[in-house]
Design an enzyme around this catalytic site. Sequence first.
Site, short mmCIF file in Angstrom:
data_model
loop_
_atom_site.label_atom_id
_atom_site.label_comp_id
_atom_site.label_asym_id
_atom_site.label_seq_id
_atom_site.Cartn_x
_atom_site.Cartn_y
_atom_site.Cartn_z
N ARG A 1 1.17 -1.09 -0.20
CA ARG A 1 0.07 -0.03 -0.64
C ARG A 1 0.99 1.26 -0.09
O ARG A 1 0.88 1.57 -0.51
CB ARG A 1 -1.08 -0.12 1.04
CG ARG A 1 -1.72 -1.06 1.06
CD ARG A 1 -2.66 -0.99 2.33
NE ARG A 1 -4.05 -2.38 2.42
CZ ARG A 1 -4.20 -3.58 2.31
NH1 ARG A 1 -3.02 -3.78 1.98
NH2 ARG A 1 -5.66 -3.80 1.96
N ASP B 1 6.78 -10.59 -3.52
CA ASP B 1 5.70 -9.66 -3.95
C ASP B 1 6.11 -7.99 -3.85
O ASP B 1 5.12 -7.48 -4.78
CB ASP B 1 4.18 -9.71 -2.96
CG ASP B 1 3.85 -11.13 -2.95
OD1 ASP B 1 4.52 -12.35 -4.25
OD2 ASP B 1 2.74 -11.37 -2.69
N ASN C 1 2.33 -13.54 -8.74
CA ASN C 1 1.07 -13.96 -8.25
C ASN C 1 0.67 -13.29 -6.70
O ASN C 1 0.25 -13.76 -5.92
CB ASN C 1 1.71 -15.88 -7.67
CG ASN C 1 -0.36 -16.41 -7.87
OD1 ASN C 1 -0.79 -15.55 -7.45
ND2 ASN C 1 -0.26 -17.83 -7.14
N SER D 1 -12.78 -10.32 -1.76
CA SER D 1 -12.10 -9.85 -1.94
C SER D 1 -12.08 -8.20 -1.25
O SER D 1 -12.15 -7.71 -1.94
CB SER D 1 -10.34 -9.61 -2.86
OG SER D 1 -8.99 -9.36 -1.88
N ASP E 1 -5.51 -14.78 6.54
CA ASP E 1 -4.06 -15.69 6.28
C ASP E 1 -3.33 -15.89 6.90
O ASP E 1 -2.97 -16.94 7.73
CB ASP E 1 -3.41 -14.68 5.76
CG ASP E 1 -3.03 -13.59 4.48
OD1 ASP E 1 -4.03 -14.09 3.34
OD2 ASP E 1 -2.84 -12.65 3.94
N GLU F 1 -3.76 -17.58 -3.17
CA GLU F 1 -2.63 -18.52 -4.31
C GLU F 1 -2.84 -20.25 -4.18
O GLU F 1 -2.59 -20.31 -5.82
CB GLU F 1 -1.21 -17.92 -3.45
CG GLU F 1 -0.37 -17.17 -3.20
CD GLU F 1 -1.19 -15.75 -2.55
OE1 GLU F 1 -0.22 -14.97 -1.93
OE2 GLU F 1 -2.20 -16.76 -2.02
N HIS G 1 2.99 -19.89 -0.24
CA HIS G 1 3.75 -20.27 0.52
C HIS G 1 3.05 -20.16 2.12
O HIS G 1 4.03 -20.36 3.20
CB HIS G 1 4.61 -18.44 1.30
CG HIS G 1 3.32 -17.69 0.48
ND1 HIS G 1 3.32 -16.18 1.55
CD2 HIS G 1 1.83 -17.21 -0.18
CE1 HIS G 1 2.30 -15.49 1.29
NE2 HIS G 1 1.46 -15.75 0.36
N ARG G 2 2.51 -19.88 2.40
CA ARG G 2 1.25 -20.02 3.84
C ARG G 2 1.00 -21.35 3.95
O ARG G 2 1.11 -21.73 5.33
CB ARG G 2 0.15 -19.15 4.01
CG ARG G 2 0.24 -18.18 3.84
CD ARG G 2 -0.56 -16.95 4.20
NE ARG G 2 0.23 -15.31 3.95
CZ ARG G 2 0.35 -14.87 4.38
NH1 ARG G 2 1.40 -15.11 5.77
NH2 ARG G 2 0.21 -13.41 4.20
N LYS H 1 7.76 -15.48 -0.78
CA LYS H 1 7.42 -14.58 -1.41
C LYS H 1 6.65 -13.22 -0.48
O LYS H 1 6.22 -12.41 -0.38
CB LYS H 1 5.17 -14.88 -1.71
CG LYS H 1 4.44 -14.62 -2.46
CD LYS H 1 3.38 -15.62 -2.81
CE LYS H 1 2.38 -14.53 -4.05
NZ LYS H 1 1.45 -13.67 -2.84
#
Length: 429
Positions: free
Chosen positions: A33, A55, A97, A172, A299, A327, A380-381, A406
């Site tokens: 942001r 990212d 991504n 989203s 997340d 993702e 990644h998560r 990421k």
Amino acid sequence: MPNPLPPALTIIPPNRPLIGRVSPPGSKSITNRALLLAALANGTSRLTGALKSKDTTLMAAALRQMGVTVDEPDETSFVVTSTGRLQVPEKPLFLGNAGTATRFLAAAVATVDGEVVVDGDDEMRLRPIGPLVTALQSLGIDATSPTGCPPVTVHGRGNFGSGRVEIDAGLSSQYVSALLMAAPLGDGPIEVALTGKDIGARGYVDLTLAAMRSFGASVEQIDAGTWQVQPTGYTATDFLIEPDASAATYLWGAAALTGGSIDLGVAADAFTQPDAAAQGVIAQFPNMPEVIDGSQMQDAVPTLAVLAAFNNRPVRFVGIANLRVKETDRIRAVANELNRILPGLGTEDGDDLLVASDPQLATKLAGRNARTKIETYHDHRIAMSFALAGLMIPGIVILDPACTGKTYPAYWDMLESLGVQLRDAGLPG
């Protein structure tokens, strides 16, 4: 850990409480942001405490393509210099991504005077962006996305227009944030309104509004689902980015699972990011509640789901339908990988996730010699959350460990700093 990482890592259970101090990386959500807002501001902004990851690197690269100077004087800072206007890039913007970067830029490039293509990798090309494109079109912006997913082609006209724009944010909250951040570059006031009561992770919209105001935007909340944004543009500023709450969940989880204590250097209630709410749930381990609403801490759900495998009672995760368009389909991925550990441990029930908790799980699997190869789906998560299972269960192998770059490039180094042993699993790439 060596760089590059091996194709697969075996985690050796430490068999002791993890105790130490770890500083989480800067927030990905706030960094991306702040990078965009600094690029839309006239002057030089200094962003400190920032995350340097795949990212945010992709976001910075895209901004450079559009004439913004983005310097990196150290590992946690960006210095962004801009005229306040983005220029036409010579080629499509490639965002991999990175969902935040892709959606935020799809709106912001409408302020460019010319054509811009916003694209991503094969996974990003499966992630929906149609509601945002429809909203842009309602403002008179020439935006198209034939598949409802990237690539998005925008023929910008130098400003973001004016009037009222409605958006369905059920998939989203990033759609709302994208519109809000571009709105100060309108040629008149813009009203951003939700078409339904549902919004994925509303707390992220609050993050957006706070960052916008820091860069000089004037935003008034008319009601629970409507904001009016004045055409003020943005003013360059110095901006401090807080640590990443999503990253903190892995540290809180590691401490809870092992009975340890990890000092993050920041109190849980000092975070403004919505995923910090997970700490209150993790603090109840091994007696986490039977039903956990993950809608406002999406997340954190993979982290909580892995902890739930060791909980004293089964856990149902609700409000998580949006995890299917991250993702990867994280509901399915988490269920699949829990079942690799022990068949029946994870179940999809519609868009809910059921975890058949077993407080004796670590003891039951302690003597096994088999390896459990965790598929990470380039997510990644999934990699970071299932690494927590490896703290308790022998033989957990994380495939494609580099995918953590990421958002948390130093994740494996962090585990080693706490005394966790990691070994090359010896699998081919």
